[in-house]
Structures are given as structure tokens and as C-alpha cells.
Scaffold this active site. Structure first.
Site, PDB file in Angstrom:
ATOM      1  N   TRP A 105       0.849  -1.388  -0.023  1.00  0.00           N
ATOM      2  CA  TRP A 105       0.018   0.083  -0.043  1.00  0.00           C
ATOM      3  C   TRP A 105       0.675   1.185  -0.145  1.00  0.00           C
ATOM      4  O   TRP A 105       0.488   2.464   0.113  1.00  0.00           O
ATOM      5  CB  TRP A 105      -1.011  -0.144   1.284  1.00  0.00           C
ATOM      6  CG  TRP A 105      -1.716  -1.334   1.416  1.00  0.00           C
ATOM      7  CD1 TRP A 105      -2.857  -1.497   0.819  1.00  0.00           C
ATOM      8  CD2 TRP A 105      -1.291  -2.373   2.021  1.00  0.00           C
ATOM      9  NE1 TRP A 105      -3.242  -2.858   1.262  1.00  0.00           N
ATOM     10  CE2 TRP A 105      -2.496  -3.380   1.933  1.00  0.00           C
ATOM     11  CE3 TRP A 105       0.003  -2.768   2.662  1.00  0.00           C
ATOM     12  CZ2 TRP A 105      -2.306  -4.584   2.339  1.00  0.00           C
ATOM     13  CZ3 TRP A 105      -0.086  -4.435   3.359  1.00  0.00           C
ATOM     14  CH2 TRP A 105      -1.167  -5.169   3.121  1.00  0.00           C
ATOM     15  N   ASP A 106       2.014   1.155  -0.151  1.00  0.00           N
ATOM     16  CA  ASP A 106       3.116   2.382   0.196  1.00  0.00           C
ATOM     17  C   ASP A 106       2.984   2.919   1.303  1.00  0.00           C
ATOM     18  O   ASP A 106       2.849   4.143   1.454  1.00  0.00           O
ATOM     19  CB  ASP A 106       2.811   3.432  -0.988  1.00  0.00           C
ATOM     20  CG  ASP A 106       3.769   4.414  -1.107  1.00  0.00           C
ATOM     21  OD1 ASP A 106       5.008   4.185  -0.534  1.00  0.00           O
ATOM     22  OD2 ASP A 106       3.498   5.448  -1.929  1.00  0.00           O
ATOM     23  N   TYR A 107       2.800   2.215   2.473  1.00  0.00           N
ATOM     24  CA  TYR A 107       2.765   2.609   3.850  1.00  0.00           C
ATOM     25  C   TYR A 107       4.200   2.650   4.561  1.00  0.00           C
ATOM     26  O   TYR A 107       4.560   2.118   5.196  1.00  0.00           O
ATOM     27  CB  TYR A 107       2.118   1.423   4.491  1.00  0.00           C
ATOM     28  CG  TYR A 107       0.518   1.519   4.294  1.00  0.00           C
ATOM     29  CD1 TYR A 107      -0.204   2.921   4.087  1.00  0.00           C
ATOM     30  CD2 TYR A 107      -0.560   0.708   4.556  1.00  0.00           C
ATOM     31  CE1 TYR A 107      -1.417   2.981   3.855  1.00  0.00           C
ATOM     32  CE2 TYR A 107      -1.715   0.782   4.813  1.00  0.00           C
ATOM     33  CZ  TYR A 107      -2.308   1.860   4.279  1.00  0.00           C
ATOM     34  OH  TYR A 107      -3.634   2.089   4.265  1.00  0.00           O
TER      35      TYR A 107
END
Length: 638
Positions: free
Chosen positions: A314-316
Site C-alpha cells: 500500500w506504499d505505507y
């Protein structure tokens, strides 16, 4: 001498070789206020009783601004000045360094690294700050005895004489190091960059890197490296991901690094492994991506690590600077790391061991339905403090400024996977909430040691994410390039899918979730509870119809806290610097800015009488869409 700021930095060898000024001197010696990123100042001349009297003291125009119309990327003025020994040092979006008189804003010197302003940098034209270092091993007063370190968007590390701005000839090659050397898999210019201020500890200067997201599996190596602060020789490297375990890259440290000189520890917040939204070629947890990691300052060896997100899809990123603090709880003082994440989760870890101070549990999360993807079955959730940002959005939660807008959002949400946070990306389309803007982003937070209050700004902004089968990707990419598709797209070479992402919005462009879309939140760390939360900013500068104005906008920047009981922050999409009561969240003052304030302010003493100033870069942010400019503004009491 006009500046009454103590300059006895070189006498502090008993503390450390770090160029650290006693904050009681009125300095703001590091990007985060101190080496541990607390963003706290003991100054209290400006306080809750007189903050309403703040007025502009001086304003400087750097001249460094780009709206993207002449082939240059748009500028993002994210820099925070440091103030040491009677001089302010500031970096601009064009990566120039300015040395200023902090009382008047008068320029003392400037240095231009001459980056290519028309290069396609994945992060745009940006630089968040510089670092001061004093050599305590030799005689005072020599050339380059005190140095300013600058890491540029084109991946060079400069050492400058703090008194003149000239490159230090004994550092690297004529004062600079090419940070691309020794990094594998760099395939094009502009994909390996530096955006944050370096860290210093003892006689080392330490850098991470910013690496273009989502392009391919084998992205550049996300190594963290320490260089000799005098010679520029490489002293050690640490690699967040073992390539023997997975042929992936990144996991890089693009945000600000914190250090604990007394314990000899370096704290690095790591980003996601490549590519962000599909992990078929990187099975497992992908340690130590999406983590906070403590390294030995002497050797670069891993002391401990704590992963905030397993197998990120999630591009966290762990984008926030680790905040080093002392937690007062149950009659005991515990050194801790306060670490936020784009998920909105906040973790409080023992600084020496990495063990959670407040309990953390692994909870089951949704499975992936995409080809070859083996998503992590569980993710870590702290039991306290409570989550800082919203993490669930379904069709029944759809919001709009009128019934038509709300119905359009409801219809859009019904077509997407909406199983809560950590729902994996899908071909069908998935709601990522929070999106990749956060939760907590690089803005990080500020800790008031006396009050045991941690204050941070967060985003509640959903993203619609699609996996695009490889044979269908090119037409989607063409549509995005031609402007007929509003989404951001990336190829994710080496996986079966490209990807697209965009803010989940209504036909008029409003986010489909209920506001506020940005908040300022205070956490009482003595008991792990939320002390208060308030909307941050309004849409008044973007929407002229008063009936449609919303409180709480997306934001980038960050707060500082002071002994005067105040929290200062701009960050929102309206053009104001605000002061809040740290104990209650009440807004006590706001000052109009000429452009967006997507930067963290700083505070310091200057002048014969030691007057307190608040300073902020107000130049806007090309990606966030706030008004662009080139101002640096300082405020003080009359």
C-alpha cells in the site's frame, strides 16, 4: 556582534562530538530541533498569554520557485531552517543553501550546487534542510572547522564551511561526494535522490536516499551509509533488505534519521520494498522495510528492528522521523522511540530494546485475490494509543456536499473492495484508507516532555488503487500521459501488473469520505490516550462558496511545541501559520502566509535582548496543489 545567541558549541565535547547546541541557548540546531527529533523548544517568551500579539518581523524572498510551466518540475518548499551560533541556515527547493542573520533575514552567504533544474526528479524540486557539524578534535577557528552538510536531489553530499559557504576541499572530491557511486540498479537519472537533511553523530555524517516508487522489482539499493565527516570516506553501510532473500530493492530511508549520541544509536525509518503495490517477487515480511531500526553508530550493525507493516502492498512507508523521548509512566522513566506510520498507527517502543511499551497484537487482515500475491496474514496493531487516523470506508460512509455528490461517491465505492485497512490491491479496484499520503507522513510529530503530550498532524484521505494486467497497461499509461485519466500510473516491471492510484473523489473533486480530511491530534503518553483532536485548516482558500467550505484539509509539514504551552503548525491547504494550546487544542492565533506553508516551523532567540522568533518557509507545494511562492517569514512579539 548583533546576535545574542551563545556560540560555545565547541566547548561541548563532554557531551558528544555531535554539533549540538544546548537548546537553552535559544538555538534550533537540528532539523527536528534536537538530534532526536523532539521538535520541542524550552523557549517561553511567546506563550499562551501573548501569542495573539505575534507580528511579522521580517520576510525573505529566495527567488527559487517553479510552477512547472518552463519545463522544470514544480517546486515544493519543505525546508526547515536551523539556527546555530548566531546564523540561520536554510535550503531552498532548488537545493541552494542560504546563511542568514536570524534577527533581520539579511543574507550572509549563499551556495548553489547547480542541480539540473529541468531533470525529471521523482520527488520534484525539493530539499527539507541542512545539518550543522563542529569538529571538536582540533583548534577552533580554522577553515571548515564548522561545517554545513547538504544532500541534494541529484544525490550529492556537500560539506560547506559554515562561515563562508565554500565547499570544504578535504571532503570527498573538492567538497562533495557522488552518492550514486556504489549503489546497484540505478538505471536512469532522477530515480535515486536525496530529499532530507543528513544526520550527524560523533565524526560521522549519515544519509539514506529517496528512490522512485513502483517502477520495477529491482529498484536501486536502499542502503544507509555513514561517511567520515572530515574526509568523506565511507565508514559503513547498512542494507535494509537482503538481496539473497528477494531480488527487490528500495526499503530506503528517505525521511529524517534520528540519533542518540549517549547510547551510540542511529534510528532509521525505512520505506517500502519495490514495487509498492505487488509483492510476487518479494515473498515474506520483507524485513527491514517498513520498519524503525536501531543501528550501531560505530559499525552500522543492526541492534534491533521493529516492523510496522509486513509485506507492504500500500506504499505505507515509515515516513515520520523517529522521535526520541522519555516516557514517564508508573513512576518510572523509560527512554522510548515514538514512531508513527502512514497507517495512522502509533507505536511506542523501548529505545534500547525495541520492545513495545504499550502492547501490540498481530491481527488477521484481508487476503489478496491477485495472481501470485501472498499477502501477510496478519499485521501489527498497537492496543494503545488508539489509532490516529480513520481506517475504514464503505459505501454507507459515502459523503458529498449535496445528495448528487454523495450518491456518486456511494456508487463508486460499491464497485471497489472495501474490507478495511490492509485490504490488498486488486484488479477490481481497492479502497486504500488511509492512502499513501497517510496517516502520518514525513511531517512526524512533536513531544512536550513536561506535559508528556505528543502532537502530530494526520491525513484522512482515501485512495482508489487498481492493479492493471500487463497486457492492458500501456493504453492506461497513454491515457494518463495525455491527461484523459487523472490517476497516477506506474508499470511495476517484473510483476504481472501495473498500477494506478488516485484520490477517491466525487465529480466535483471532493474526497468521498466525511471530513475532516486533515487533523491535528494530541496523544497523552502518560496513559496512551487521545488528549484532543481538531480539524487542521479549511478549504476557504480553494472554495469561494461559503456553503461548501470544509474544516480539515490534507496537509504536509509538521508541528513544533514550546515550553510556552504552544503548538505551532501550518501544513494545511490554506495559507496560515497557527498556534494551538498544547493542553486543549484550542486555536489561539493564526498568521496569514503569502503561499502554502508545507514545512515545519522553527523557533529561536536572536538580537541584543534575546528575542524569540518563529520562522517558517512559505513557498507552497506543487504536488499538494497549494499556492506557490518563495517566502521565508519570521514572527516575533512587538
Amino acid at each position: 556582534m548583533r546576535i545574542l545567541v551563545l556560540t560555545a558549541i565547541c566547548l561541548m565535547s563532554a557531551i558528544s562530538r555531535v554539533a549540538a547546541a544546548d537548546p537553552l541557548d535559544g538555538n534550533w540546531a537540528f532539523y527536528g530541533g534536537d538530534a532526536g527529533g523532539s521538535r520541542y523548544s524550552p523557549l517561553d517568551q511567546i506563550n499562551k498569554t501573548n501569542v495573539t500579539e505575534l507580528k511579522p518581523a521580517w520576510e525573505l524572498h529566495t527567488g527559487d520557485v517553479s510552477d512547472g510551466s518552463d519545463g522544470r518540475p514544480k517546486s515544493e518548499f519543505e525546508g526547515t531552517p536551523i539556527v546555530v551560533g548566531g546564523t540561520m541556515y536554510l535550503s531552498t527547493p532548488f537545493n541552494r543553501v542560504l546563511a542568514l542573520d536570524p534577527e533581520t533575514g539579511t543574507e550572509k552567504w549563499n551556495f548553489d550546487p547547480k542541480i539540473d533544474l529541468k531533470e525529471h526528479y521523482s520527488e520534484g524540486l525539493v530539499n527539507r534542510g541542512v545539518t550543522f557539524w563542529s569538529d571538536l578534535s582540533g583548534t577552533d577557528g580554522g577553515s571548515c572547522h564548522q561545517r554545513i552538510f547538504l544532500a541534494t536531489i541529484d544525490a550529492r553530499l556537500f560539506a560547506l564551511d559554515a562561515s563562508t559557504g565554500r565547499p570544504c576541499a578535504d571532503f570527498g572530491v573538492r567538497g562533495q561526494i557522488d552518492l550514486k557511486e556504489g549503489i546497484t540498479n540505478i538505471k536512469r537519472r532522477g530515480e535515486y535522490e536525496e530529499t532530507s537533511a543528513p544526520a550527524v553523530i560523533d565524526d560521522l555524517v549519515i544519509v539514506g536516499s529517496s528512490i522512485a516508487d513502483n517502477d520495477r522489482v529491482n529498484s536501486p539499493d536502499g542502503a544507509v551509509r555513514a561517511y567520515d565527516a572530515r574526509s568523506g570516506m565511507l565508514r559503513w553501510s547498512w542494507h535494509p533488505i537482503e538481496r539473497a532473500l528477494a531480488p527487490t530493492g528500495a526499503g530506503n530511508v528517505w525521511s529524517t534519521i534520528s540519533v542518540d549520541a549517549r547510547r551510540g544509536l542511529v534510528f532509521v525509518p525505512t520505506g517500502s520494498a519495490s514495487p509498492d503495490y505487488h509483492g510476487v517477487k518479494r515473498p515474506g515480511d520483507n524485513k527491514w522495510a517498513n520498519s524503525v531500526v536501531a543501528l550501531s553508530a560505530k559499525t552500522g550493525e543492526l541492534v534491533w528492528g521493529f516492523q510496522l507493516v509486513h509485506h507492504d502492498l500500500w506504499d505505507y512507508d515509515t515516513a515520520a522521523q523517529p522521535v526520541l523521548a522519555t516516557l514517564r509512566r508508573d513512576g518510572r522513566d523509560t527512554p522510548v522511540v515514538i514512531q508513527g506510520n502512514k497507517t495512522g498507527n502509533l507505536f511506542i517502543l523501548n529505545r534500547e530494546t525495541g520492545q513495545p511499551v504499550f502492547a501490540v497484537e498481530e491481527r488477521p487482515v484481508p487476503k489478496s485475490d491477485s495472481e501470485g500475491e501472498d499477502a501477510a496474514p496478519t499485521q501489527p496493531f498497537p492496543l494503545s494509543p488508539p489509532v490516529l487516523a480513520a481506517q475504514q470506508l464503505t459505501a454507507k460512509d459515502a459523503w458529498g456536499i449535496n445528495p448528487e455528490e454523495r450518491e456518486a461517491c456511494r456508487t463508486r465505492l460499491e464497485r471497489l473492495r472495501t474490507d478495511g485497512i490492509f485490504t490488498p490491491p486488486s484488479v477490481q479496484g481497492t479502497v486504500a484508507f488511509p492512502g499513501n499520503l497517510g496517516g502520518m507522513n514525513w511531517s512526524s510529530g512533536a513531544f512536550d516532555q513536561k506535559r508528556q503530550i505528543f502532537v502530530t498532524n494526520i491525513n484522512n484521505l482515501p485512495m482508489e488503487v487498481h492493479l492493471i494486467p500487463r497486457d492492458q497497461y500501456k493504453p492506461v499509461e497513454n491515457a494518463a500521459q495525455q491527461g484523459t485519466l487523472r490517476a497516477e500510473v506506474s508499470p511495476q516491471h517484473g510483476t504481472p501488473y501495473g498500477m494506478s492510484r488516485e484520490v477517491l473523489h466525487s465529480p466535483l473533486g471532493f474526497p468521498c469520505n466525511p471530513p475532516p480530511w486533515g487533523e491535528l491530534v494530541a496523544v497523552d503518553l502518560s496513559n496512551g490516550s487521545i488528549r484532543w483532536r481538531v480539524p487542521l485548516g479549511t478549504t476557504a482558500d480553494m472554495i469561494k462558496n461559503p456553503a461548501n467550505i470544509v474544516r480539515g484539509t490534507p496537509n504536509l509539514g509538521g508541528p513544533i511545541v514550546t515550553a510556552g504551552g504552544l503548538t505551532f503548525i501550518a501544513s494545511a491547504m490554506d495559507n496560515y501559520l497557527r498556534a494551538f494550546d498544547t493542553e486543549t487544542g484550542a486555536e489561539l492565533w493564526r498568521g496569514r502566509l503569502p503561499s502554502g506553508g508545507q514545512a515545519m516551523p522553527a523557533t529561536y532567540l536572536a538580537g541584543y535582548n534575546g528575542k524569540q522568533f518563529i520562522v517558517i518557509a512559505a513557498g507552497g507545494h506543487g504536488k499538494l496543489g497549494t499556492n506557490l511562492g518563495d517566502s521565508v517569514i519570521a514572527y516575533s512579539l512587538p
